[in-house]
Design an enzyme around this catalytic site. Structure first.
Site, PDB file in Angstrom:
ATOM      1  CG  HIS A 268      -3.223  -2.344  11.071  1.00 16.98           C
ATOM      2  ND1 HIS A 268      -3.903  -1.197  10.751  1.00 16.98           N
ATOM      3  CD2 HIS A 268      -2.420  -2.608  10.003  1.00 16.98           C
ATOM      4  CE1 HIS A 268      -3.533  -0.795   9.553  1.00 16.98           C
ATOM      5  NE2 HIS A 268      -2.632  -1.628   9.083  1.00 16.98           N
TER       6      HIS A 268
ATOM      7  N   GLY B  70      -6.693   0.677   2.656  1.00 22.14           N
ATOM      8  CA  GLY B  70      -7.709   1.677   2.962  1.00 22.14           C
ATOM      9  C   GLY B  70      -7.374   2.481   4.189  1.00 22.14           C
TER      10      GLY B  70
ATOM     11  CG  ASP C   7       6.933   5.597   6.562  1.00 24.93           C
ATOM     12  OD1 ASP C   7       7.260   4.668   7.317  1.00 24.93           O
ATOM     13  OD2 ASP C   7       7.780   6.349   6.031  1.00 24.93           O
TER      14      ASP C   7
ATOM     15  NE  ARG D  84      -0.130   0.070   4.927  1.00 19.35           N
ATOM     16  CZ  ARG D  84       0.881   0.818   5.363  1.00 19.35           C
ATOM     17  NH1 ARG D  84       1.242   1.903   4.715  1.00 19.35           N
ATOM     18  NH2 ARG D  84       1.563   0.467   6.433  1.00 19.35           N
ATOM     19  N   GLY D  85       0.239   2.413  -0.243  1.00 13.62           N
ATOM     20  CA  GLY D  85       0.940   3.674  -0.095  1.00 13.62           C
ATOM     21  C   GLY D  85       1.102   3.982   1.379  1.00 13.62           C
TER      22      GLY D  85
ATOM     23  CB  CYS E  31       2.280   8.068   8.857  1.00 15.50           C
ATOM     24  SG  CYS E  31       0.773   7.128   8.876  1.00 15.50           S
TER      25      CYS E  31
ATOM     26  CB  ALA F 100      -3.227   5.799   9.408  1.00 15.47           C
ATOM     27  CB  ILE F 101      -5.618   7.143   4.469  1.00 17.30           C
ATOM     28  CG1 ILE F 101      -6.941   7.404   5.186  1.00 17.30           C
ATOM     29  CG2 ILE F 101      -5.856   6.785   2.997  1.00 17.30           C
ATOM     30  CD1 ILE F 101      -7.751   8.548   4.631  1.00 17.30           C
TER      31      ILE F 101
ATOM     32  CB  ALA G  96      -5.782   1.858  10.312  1.00 17.78           C
TER      33      ALA G  96
END
Lengths: 222, 462
Positions: A83, A156, A79, A76-77, A174, A143-144, A158
């Site tokens: 979770h 997606g 950094d 994913r994008g 991030c 965060a995305i 969190a």
């Protein structure tokens, strides 16, 4: 109206969720299924995005292992992120060609979904220029990180509901040395399921689609 | 040579960062195969190759940010086509997207299909040549050109650097259709109208896996003489979304739980008498018929109260006890099934349960259930007896840990006290339980509780 199916998957290991997403992305690309929104929790896991820097992981792998935290490199994008239980993870599998062919607009829309869901619980989430995600008083609550392949999204957001924020001490979230927060820390002691309901309603408004679900538990009987 | 450019992934986006090259210079690449990845904001995107060929050179290295439409690489198409082995590979990889020979389509439609495929194949060659004249074309535009058998040199491009966009192709097709209003319609008229966004998604499969629907053979009516000679042996149709969901969930459940089924015989005579006594009055007063199911549901709710482990679920290594008893009732639909939930089933009378069952079943069949009505069940009941089944071994409705199967209630000779044979109303109840959480002894105690409630039924219905 476009249709989006949503699912509540409960607690799912990161690797398993990754496999499920890949499967659904393939089906979505083939047009075999409509858009999907997966809502779930992960057991403790730290993931590093493609552009992430390992120096933002503050603990040695052995330390993580002892603490029962998995570690993943992922596509994913964004950094590095954490979770764990109490955090609502949302994985929309959308074909953006049917919405808007615009990945930045998509990320802004995800922020909007979380801001509207927060409003249901009396909290005011904000955007911070240049820092994707949702923030409250300078602390990050959601965060995305997104992956797109042929306009079909995966990964997606969190969103910290009752997350034990101590776990963020293992990382620089991030890559930003800014603090994190959760709904519970801010006094909104909502249950995950209530938050799911608020997210689904907001998702329907923001993406202008009809939400169908939760589809998982409904049809498993002989 | 085909230029590969930094794509624009959104209106406001002016630049992108190459994060990873998935191919090295000299590597063979198929059209639409992922070639590199870019990053904008918090989004990583895989970019497919605009053409098949050899990656000739990479102009922008990983980590570098460049404005959109910057050429980041070049692909040598001709070189690839000249190499015989590569040409074979390409033939194997690209054209089948339009002409699925592999799926078990009967021999019958072969002739018309081949006829349709020939111009398409020609167009592919044209495209390769034309691409050099008009510059790079997106995979979608290539596909549209092929589908409509168009020469890209005839279309005016309005995209960045004069590139032909989807809208340009649509505009061209619309203009051509207007011109050709009077004479016989061009072949394109038979094709679907400019795809709506929804149809487009369905019609743009990755080259590797074309769904049969895209290139469905023409209706059998056009080939009747042949069709009669060789009747097709199979018929292929895609599963409905609900069917796919059911399939997925059944297998998921089998993979998740350790399924064991236990079967108990229950004497329903007392319940049958009760039902006979009140059937007419219930029908008259409430407008629904009284079945055995609410009695069994009521007995199950009482047994769930007594044995809460049957009303639990598993979360990792924790047991989650549900304080509410929410019983899902499986309802058969035309081509699928759904399990609406009766909430707090233990608080309802037989009449209340019957009303809920009738209402949920009716709305399930007319597809008018609300999302929260198929959600939050803690136990399920499936009544296959209504279709004549004696007993069955149902699959657990995840994340629940047990499901009760109800067989048909029938009169049967039964050995009763004093070794006499009597005619009784008998039913087989089966319980599938998750042996991860529930052992056989507990499952059978639970069933004996249900049996005892039903065989000694004393509660008045009205």
């Amino acid at each position: 109206m476009r249709v989006c199916e949503w699912r509540e998957l409960g607690r799912v290991r990161y690797g398993d969720a990754l496999r499920l997403q890949r499967e659904l992305v393939e089906k979505r690309k083939q047009g075999a299924i409509p858009d999907q929104l997966l809502l779930l929790e992960h057991p403790h896991v730290i993931t590093l995005g493609r552009n992430g820097r390992l120096q933002n992981l503050l603990a040695a792998p052995e330390v993580l292992e002892r603490a029962g935290i998995e570690f993943f490199h992922t596509d994913r994008g964004g950094d590095i992120t954490y979770h764990g239980p109490g955090q609502v993870v949302g994985y929309p599998i959308l074909d953006l060609r049917e919405w808007r062919r615009d990945v930045v607009a998509y990320v802004r829309a995800l922020e909007q979904v979380i801001i509207e869901a927060l409003a249901q619980f009396g909290l005011r989430g904000e955007r911070v220029e240049g820092r994707t995600g949702v923030w409250i008083d300078g602390r990050k609550i959601a965060a995305i990180g997104v992956h797109v392949s042929r306009w079909v999204t995966s990964h997606g957001f969190a969103f910290n509901v009752s997350t034990d924020l101590n776990y963020f001490r293992y990382i620089v979230p991030c890559g930003l040395a800014a603090p994190v927060t959760s709904m519970w820390e801010l006094g909104a002691r909502a249950e995950l399921r209530e938050v799911h309901a608020a997210l689904v309603a907001a998702f329907s408004r923001v993406f202008e689609c009809e939400m169908i679900g939760p589809v998982i538990p409904a049809e498993q009987v002989k | 040579m085909i230029d590969v450019v930094m794509p624009q992934m959104g209106e406001s986006i002016v630049e992108g960062t190459v994060t990873r090259w998935l191919k090295k210079p000299g590597d063979r690449v198929e059209r639409d195969e992922a070639l590199f990845e870019i990053s904008t904001d918090k989004v990583d995107t895989e970019i497919p190759s605009p053409a098949a060929g050899t990656l000739a050179e990479i102009l922008v290295p990983e980590g570098q940010t460049v404005p959109i439409n910057t050429v980041v690489a070049r692909i040598d198409e001709t070189g690839a086509a000249r190499a015989p082995s590569a040409a074979v590979e390409e033939a194997a990889a690209a054209p089948p997207a339009e002409q699925p020979a592999a799926p078990p389509t009967p021999a019958v439609p072969a002739a018309p299909e081949a006829a349709a495929a020939a111009p398409a194949a020609a167009a592919v060659e044209d495209l390769q040549a034309a691409a050099e004249a008009v510059g790079p074309l997106s995979p979608l535009v290539r596909k549209m050109l092929r589908e409509h058998n168009l020469d890209p040199r005839l279309i005016k491009g309005t995209g960045a650097g004069g590139r032909i966009t989807k809208q340009d192709v649509e505009a061209y097709l619309a203009a051509r259709a207007r011109e050709a209003a009077a004479p016989p319609p061009p072949p394109a008229a038979e094709a679907p109208p400019p795809p709506s966004t929804r149809a487009e998604a369905a019609a743009a499969p990755p080259a590797a896996a074309p769904p049969p629907a895209v290139a469905a053979p023409p209706p059998a009516a056009e080939v009747t003489p042949v069709a009669r000679a060789e009747a097709p042996k199979v018929r292929v149709e895609p599963m409905s979304i609900m069917r796919q969901r059911i399939a997925e969930h059944m297998v998921l459940s089998k993979r998740t739980s350790a399924h064991v089924t236990t079967i108990h015989r229950v004497d329903m005579t007392r319940v049958a008498r009760m039902r006979e006594r009140y059937k007419a009055e219930v029908q008259q007063r409430y407008g629904f018929s009284l079945t055995y199911l609410p009695f069994i549901t009521r007995a199950a709710a009482q047994a769930l109260r007594a044995y809460p482990l049957l009303n639990a679920s598993i979360d990792g290594t924790n047991i989650v006890y549900h304080n509410e008893i929410n019983i899902g009732i499986a309802v058969a639909l035309d081509n699928g099934l759904i399990v609406p939930v009766i909430r707090n089933a233990d608080e309802k009378s037989v009449i209340g349960l019957q009303r809920a069952i009738a209402d949920l079943a009716a709305r399930a069949r007319s597809r008018q259930l609300k999302p929260d009505e198929v959600h939050g069940g803690t136990f399920s009941i499936t009544n296959f007896g209504s279709y004549g089944s004696l007993t069955g071994t149902p699959i657990i409705n995840q994340p629940q840990v047990a499901i009760l199967g109800v067989g048909v209630v029938e009169k049967a000779p039964v050995v009763v006290d004093d070794d006499k044979i009597a005619i009784r109303s008998v039913c087989l109840l089966s319980l599938t339980f998750d042996h991860r959480l529930i052992d056989g002894a507990l499952a059978d105690q639970f069933m004996q509780k249900i049996k005892s409630v039903l065989e000694n039924w004393s509660e008045e219905v009205l």
